[in-house]
Design a protein around this motif. Structure first.
Motif, PDB file in Angstrom:
ATOM      1  N   ALA A  11       0.738  -1.369   0.007  1.00  0.00           N
ATOM      2  CA  ALA A  11       0.021  -0.166   0.037  1.00  0.00           C
ATOM      3  C   ALA A  11       0.946   1.216   0.112  1.00  0.00           C
ATOM      4  CB  ALA A  11      -0.898  -0.045   1.104  1.00  0.00           C
ATOM      5  N   GLY A  12       0.541   2.133  -0.864  1.00  0.00           N
ATOM      6  CA  GLY A  12       1.249   3.554  -0.953  1.00  0.00           C
ATOM      7  C   GLY A  12       2.648   3.194  -1.665  1.00  0.00           C
ATOM      8  N   HIS A  13       2.874   2.328  -2.311  1.00  0.00           N
ATOM      9  CA  HIS A  13       4.205   2.150  -3.130  1.00  0.00           C
ATOM     10  C   HIS A  13       4.184   2.935  -4.235  1.00  0.00           C
ATOM     11  CE1 HIS A  13       7.948   0.491  -3.883  1.00  0.00           C
ATOM     12  NE2 HIS A  13       7.575   0.000  -5.108  1.00  0.00           N
ATOM     13  N   ALA A  14       5.063   3.736  -4.557  1.00  0.00           N
ATOM     14  CA  ALA A  14       4.976   4.572  -5.815  1.00  0.00           C
ATOM     15  C   ALA A  14       6.289   4.073  -6.685  1.00  0.00           C
ATOM     16  CB  ALA A  14       5.242   6.012  -5.409  1.00  0.00           C
ATOM     17  N   GLU A  15       5.688   3.709  -7.876  1.00  0.00           N
ATOM     18  CA  GLU A  15       6.676   3.337  -9.039  1.00  0.00           C
ATOM     19  C   GLU A  15       6.752   4.382 -10.219  1.00  0.00           C
ATOM     20  OE1 GLU A  15       9.023   0.988  -9.323  1.00  0.00           O
ATOM     21  OE2 GLU A  15       8.605  -0.214  -7.445  1.00  0.00           O
ATOM     22  N   VAL A  16       5.474   4.873 -10.366  1.00  0.00           N
ATOM     23  CA  VAL A  16       5.254   5.729 -11.697  1.00  0.00           C
ATOM     24  C   VAL A  16       5.705   7.173 -11.315  1.00  0.00           C
ATOM     25  CG1 VAL A  16       3.482   6.748 -13.167  1.00  0.00           C
ATOM     26  CG2 VAL A  16       3.351   4.125 -12.764  1.00  0.00           C
ATOM     27  N   MET A  17       6.045   8.051 -12.278  1.00  0.00           N
ATOM     28  CA  MET A  17       6.526   9.377 -12.170  1.00  0.00           C
ATOM     29  C   MET A  17       6.048  10.144 -13.400  1.00  0.00           C
ATOM     30  SD  MET A  17      10.623   8.789 -11.071  1.00  0.00           S
ATOM     31  CE  MET A  17      10.546   7.463 -12.271  1.00  0.00           C
ATOM     32  N   THR A  18       5.566  11.717 -13.023  1.00  0.00           N
ATOM     33  CA  THR A  18       5.258  12.499 -13.985  1.00  0.00           C
ATOM     34  C   THR A  18       6.269  13.660 -13.631  1.00  0.00           C
ATOM     35  OG1 THR A  18       3.487  13.241 -12.732  1.00  0.00           O
ATOM     36  CG2 THR A  18       2.894  11.295 -14.332  1.00  0.00           C
ATOM     37  N   PHE A  19       6.058  14.407 -14.711  1.00  0.00           N
ATOM     38  CA  PHE A  19       6.565  15.988 -14.451  1.00  0.00           C
ATOM     39  C   PHE A  19       5.891  16.962 -15.142  1.00  0.00           C
ATOM     40  CE2 PHE A  19       8.810  14.221 -18.302  1.00  0.00           C
ATOM     41  CZ  PHE A  19       8.634  15.337 -19.369  1.00  0.00           C
ATOM     42  N   THR A  20       5.907  18.282 -14.717  1.00  0.00           N
ATOM     43  CA  THR A  20       5.416  19.301 -15.394  1.00  0.00           C
ATOM     44  C   THR A  20       6.216  20.328 -15.658  1.00  0.00           C
ATOM     45  OG1 THR A  20       4.577  20.243 -13.441  1.00  0.00           O
ATOM     46  CG2 THR A  20       2.923  18.670 -14.588  1.00  0.00           C
ATOM     47  N   THR A  21       6.196  21.085 -16.617  1.00  0.00           N
ATOM     48  CA  THR A  21       7.302  22.306 -16.950  1.00  0.00           C
ATOM     49  C   THR A  21       6.781  23.263 -17.829  1.00  0.00           C
ATOM     50  OG1 THR A  21       9.359  22.953 -17.309  1.00  0.00           O
ATOM     51  CG2 THR A  21       8.135  21.150 -18.828  1.00  0.00           C
ATOM     52  N   ASP A  22       6.896  24.547 -17.681  1.00  0.00           N
ATOM     53  CA  ASP A  22       6.651  25.567 -18.546  1.00  0.00           C
ATOM     54  C   ASP A  22       7.859  26.255 -18.959  1.00  0.00           C
ATOM     55  OD1 ASP A  22       7.575  26.825 -16.155  1.00  0.00           O
ATOM     56  OD2 ASP A  22       5.944  28.124 -15.841  1.00  0.00           O
ATOM     57  N   GLY A  23       8.890  25.656 -18.989  1.00  0.00           N
ATOM     58  CA  GLY A  23      10.205  26.269 -19.552  1.00  0.00           C
ATOM     59  C   GLY A  23      10.686  27.043 -18.348  1.00  0.00           C
ATOM     60  N   THR A  24      10.254  27.455 -17.517  1.00  0.00           N
ATOM     61  CA  THR A  24      10.874  28.245 -16.514  1.00  0.00           C
ATOM     62  C   THR A  24      11.153  27.171 -15.152  1.00  0.00           C
ATOM     63  OG1 THR A  24       9.894  29.944 -16.987  1.00  0.00           O
ATOM     64  CG2 THR A  24      10.720  30.224 -14.583  1.00  0.00           C
ATOM     65  N   ASN A  25      10.079  26.460 -14.485  1.00  0.00           N
ATOM     66  CA  ASN A  25      10.191  25.521 -13.569  1.00  0.00           C
ATOM     67  C   ASN A  25       9.851  24.072 -13.948  1.00  0.00           C
ATOM     68  OD1 ASN A  25      10.570  27.353 -11.123  1.00  0.00           O
ATOM     69  ND2 ASN A  25       8.859  28.316 -11.993  1.00  0.00           N
ATOM     70  N   ILE A  26      10.253  23.220 -13.393  1.00  0.00           N
ATOM     71  CA  ILE A  26      10.053  21.789 -13.532  1.00  0.00           C
ATOM     72  C   ILE A  26       9.690  20.962 -12.403  1.00  0.00           C
ATOM     73  CG2 ILE A  26      12.497  21.046 -13.881  1.00  0.00           C
ATOM     74  CD1 ILE A  26      11.521  18.939 -16.103  1.00  0.00           C
ATOM     75  N   ASN A  27       8.767  20.489 -12.220  1.00  0.00           N
ATOM     76  CA  ASN A  27       8.089  19.908 -10.924  1.00  0.00           C
ATOM     77  C   ASN A  27       8.014  18.369 -11.245  1.00  0.00           C
ATOM     78  OD1 ASN A  27       7.412  22.411  -9.942  1.00  0.00           O
ATOM     79  ND2 ASN A  27       5.915  22.279 -11.963  1.00  0.00           N
ATOM     80  N   PHE A  28       8.340  17.445 -10.329  1.00  0.00           N
ATOM     81  CA  PHE A  28       8.276  16.161 -10.464  1.00  0.00           C
ATOM     82  C   PHE A  28       7.315  15.504  -9.371  1.00  0.00           C
ATOM     83  CE2 PHE A  28      12.358  17.418 -12.014  1.00  0.00           C
ATOM     84  CZ  PHE A  28      12.349  16.605 -13.452  1.00  0.00           C
ATOM     85  N   PHE A  29       6.565  14.326  -9.609  1.00  0.00           N
ATOM     86  CA  PHE A  29       5.507  13.972  -8.899  1.00  0.00           C
ATOM     87  C   PHE A  29       5.677  11.935  -8.990  1.00  0.00           C
ATOM     88  CE2 PHE A  29       3.739  17.904 -10.673  1.00  0.00           C
ATOM     89  CZ  PHE A  29       3.307  18.432  -9.830  1.00  0.00           C
TER      90      PHE A  29
END
Length: 277
Positions: free
Chosen positions: A124-142
């Protein structure tokens, strides 16, 4: 925007069987499995993974719900671990985060179906998948994972890992690029591990079903043994009226402890907006 930023940040791989796709809807993803009820198919700006032919002889599209992304496409990706969303400068990054939560939920759903098939579910709660978002200024990882609520419904969660400003300095740009490329490497490694696990599992099941040579008893009579019949494990499913894409805020209240942050630093068509949870 995807190609402009991606060319500077994304890592290239030489393996023909491991590919990336830009801004293409998951046309073969099942409808109404809980988190996507009445919503259009996920369509991330970027997704990267193994092509389904790499899983042969295992028939991944027939055996695992949600594994194959694109319908009637022999080169379709299957069971990817990383996806990304780009926004133009000054655009709504919260919308990108919500969209990436939807993308990540689809990848988690397919992974959970796969683990159910091989009968080795994640804790339970184990994370394997990742995504990211960016606008060319900031990049965020989840990080993304699924967890059961007290009433037994399956919820999909998005957990923030790290964010980097790509324009503060050249050093921070290199740091953000390294984080993204490490995330790509990690996703690629997990893809190959899962592929090998599925192929080995398929080979073992086929060998169990293979007929045994006839055996004669002491009197010369042929002894016929009953062969085991494989019954597939029922797929994991969320309750249609309860499954949802949860924000990072709710992830802290649903799971007793958040998944460990992944240390990245060290190591076409119109999209339908997904409503915020």
């Amino acid at each position: 925007m995807v190609f402009e930023v991606g060319g500077k940040l994304l890592k290239e791989y030489d393996n023909d069987g491991y590919q990336r796709v830009f801004n293409q809807a998951f046309t073969d993803f099942p409808k109404d499995v809980g988190f996507n009820n009445s919503l259009s198919a996920p369509q991330p700006d970027f997704v990267e993974g193994l092509q389904m032919r790499e899983y042969r002889p295992f028939p991944v599209g027939r055996q695992v719900s949600g594994a194959v992304l694109y319908k009637d496409d022999p080169n379709s990706l299957a069971l990817p671990y990383v996806a990304g969303e780009w926004k133009g400068r000054g655009k709504d990054m919260e919308e990108a985060r919500v969209q990436s939560a939807y993308d990540g939920s689809a990848l988690v759903y397919a992974r959970n179906q796969t683990l159910s098939y091989v009968r080795k579910p994640d804790p339970a709660g184990h994370a394997e998948v990742m995504t990211f978002t960016t606008d060319g200024t900031n990049i965020n990882f989840f990080a993304h994972y699924a967890a059961l609520t007290e009433d037994g419904a399956l919820e999909y969660h998005q957990y923030p890992i790290t964010s980097t400003n790509l324009k503060n300095s050249h050093q921070e740009f290199k740091e953000g690029r390294r984080q993204l490329r490490n995330a790509q490497d990690d996703a690629r490694e997990r893809s190959y591990q899962l592929k090998d696990q599925l192929k080995e599992n398929w080979k073992a099941k086929k060998s169990q079903l293979a007929p045994l040579p006839p055996i004669e008893d002491e009197d010369g009579y042929e002894v016929i043994e009953q062969q085991p019949t494989y019954q597939p494990t029922p797929p994991i499913s969320s309750k249609p009226n309860h499954g949802k894409v949860s924000s990072s805020r709710s992830s802290h209240s649903t799971v007793s402890s958040p998944p460990p942050a992944v240390d990245f630093a060290s190591g076409s068509g119109h999209k339908r907006k997904i409503p915020s949870p």
